[in-house]
Design an enzyme around this catalytic site. Structure first.
Site, mmCIF file in Angstrom:
data_model
loop_
_atom_site.group_PDB
_atom_site.id
_atom_site.type_symbol
_atom_site.label_atom_id
_atom_site.label_comp_id
_atom_site.label_asym_id
_atom_site.label_seq_id
_atom_site.Cartn_x
_atom_site.Cartn_y
_atom_site.Cartn_z
ATOM 1 C CD GLU A 257 31.569 -1.492 46.211
ATOM 2 O OE1 GLU A 257 32.512 -0.749 45.854
ATOM 3 O OE2 GLU A 257 30.940 -2.203 45.412
ATOM 4 C CG HIS A 275 33.909 -2.249 42.667
ATOM 5 N ND1 HIS A 275 33.032 -1.309 43.111
ATOM 6 C CD2 HIS A 275 33.865 -2.186 41.313
ATOM 7 C CE1 HIS A 275 32.481 -0.678 42.085
ATOM 8 N NE2 HIS A 275 32.971 -1.202 40.980
#
Length: 315
Positions: A257, A275
């Site tokens: 990420e 997320h």
């Protein structure tokens, strides 16, 4: 008055319980660099860790009484380095459970009812045929078999909601697995319509959903991941989505990420979210309050809740 460092720009209003102490926090949306943390930590009594906290940074915190992890998963903190320094690390799974479970259930609905796919297609020109009854059908959650990998606080909350919705739920806890974790997962998932991941990222669970394990998911099933991206072999997952072996996937986390693999972006039946697990106003305030309580306990000489790195409390 204690010095307390918050590693990223969490809204300071959530730390109202720490009023009277010196709170060092970057602007909203910003994070302290390692170099900045290494300047701050020698004078700090406590840290709220919402971003990576590496061993060389932790070792500069000679006065630290606690590292309060701002969340449930703690893989970005070098907890072994903290333990070697005698610094307890805590987490707050109870506070994050409801919001993360909501995202998992939401992803199940979005995938099985094809909401993500239909949302995109409805924006295309000449989308009227989508309104024809009987075309582009999905399935219902009621009656589906859900396998939960990781029956901790979040997994149990997913189980509770899923059962209310009429799903059949099975699951496993790592502590109950005597042999190979991968073999236990294969046994659990092979007859499941939906597999939902809720295990922390550890050396044991890294790549737990390997190509071999994923291949045991039954034809037409769905994978949901709100745990950590590195638990899943994303290349193998993309292969199974592209081949049609899996009906779809709902992913809130990714191995690197904020990068999202292009192959997953191209999969029409992969619903992807950035997320969002605990990303609600209520939850983030509750998380800051829970961390504040742990810090106040540590500062007062009381053992804080949820010490996760084995440090014995002897203040």
């Amino acid at each position: 008055m204690a010095d307390i460092v918050v590693t990223s720009g969490i809204p300071a209003e959530g730390f109202a319980l720490l009023k009277g102490h010196a709170l060092h926090i970057p602007p909203t949306g910003c994070v302290f660099t390692d170099e900045e943390l290494m300047q701050l930590l020698p004078h700090a009594d406590a840290v709220v860790a919402s971003t990576a906290l590496r061993g060389n940074v932790i070792r500069t915190g000679r006065k630290l009484k606690i590292i309060a992890n701002y969340g449930s998963g703690y893989n970005v903190i070098d907890i072994a380095a903290a333990a070697a320094c005698g610094i307890p690390v805590t987490n707050i799974p109870e506070v994050t459970a409801s919001a993360t479970a909501e995202v998992a259930i939401g992803l199940m609905l979005a995938v099985i009812r094809r909401m993500g796919e239909m949302n995109l297609r409805l924006r295309e020109p000449n989308a009227e045929p989508l309104f024809t009854m009987g075309n582009e059908m999905g399935y219902t959650l009621r009656g589906k078999r859900l396998a939960i990998v990781g029956m901790g606080t979040i997994g149990l909350e997913v189980k509770r909601i899923a059962e209310v919705m009429g799903m059949e739920v099975t699951g496993l806890r790592r502590r109950d697995v005597a042999g190979s974790m991968q073999e236990a997962v294969i046994h659990l998932i092979q007859d499941a319509d939906i597999v939902s991941l809720h295990c922390p990222l550890t050396e044991e669970t890294r790549n737990l959903m390997s190509r071999e394990v994923l291949s045991h998911m039954k034809q037409g099933s769905i994978l949901i991941n709100t745990a950590r991206g590195a638990v899943v072999d994303t290349e193998a997952l993309a292969d199974l989505l592209e081949s049609g072996h899996l009906f779809g996937a709902g992913l809130d986390v990714f191995p690197d990420e904020p990068h999202v693999p292009q192959r997953l972006k191209a999969c029409k039946r992969a619903v992807l979210t950035p997320h969002l697990g605990t990303n609600t106003v209520e939850t983030r305030y509750a998380m800051a309050e829970a961390c504040s309580k742990q810090i106040l306990d540590a500062l007062s000489g009381k053992e804080p809740q949820n010490i996760i790195n084995g440090v014995l409390w002897n203040a």
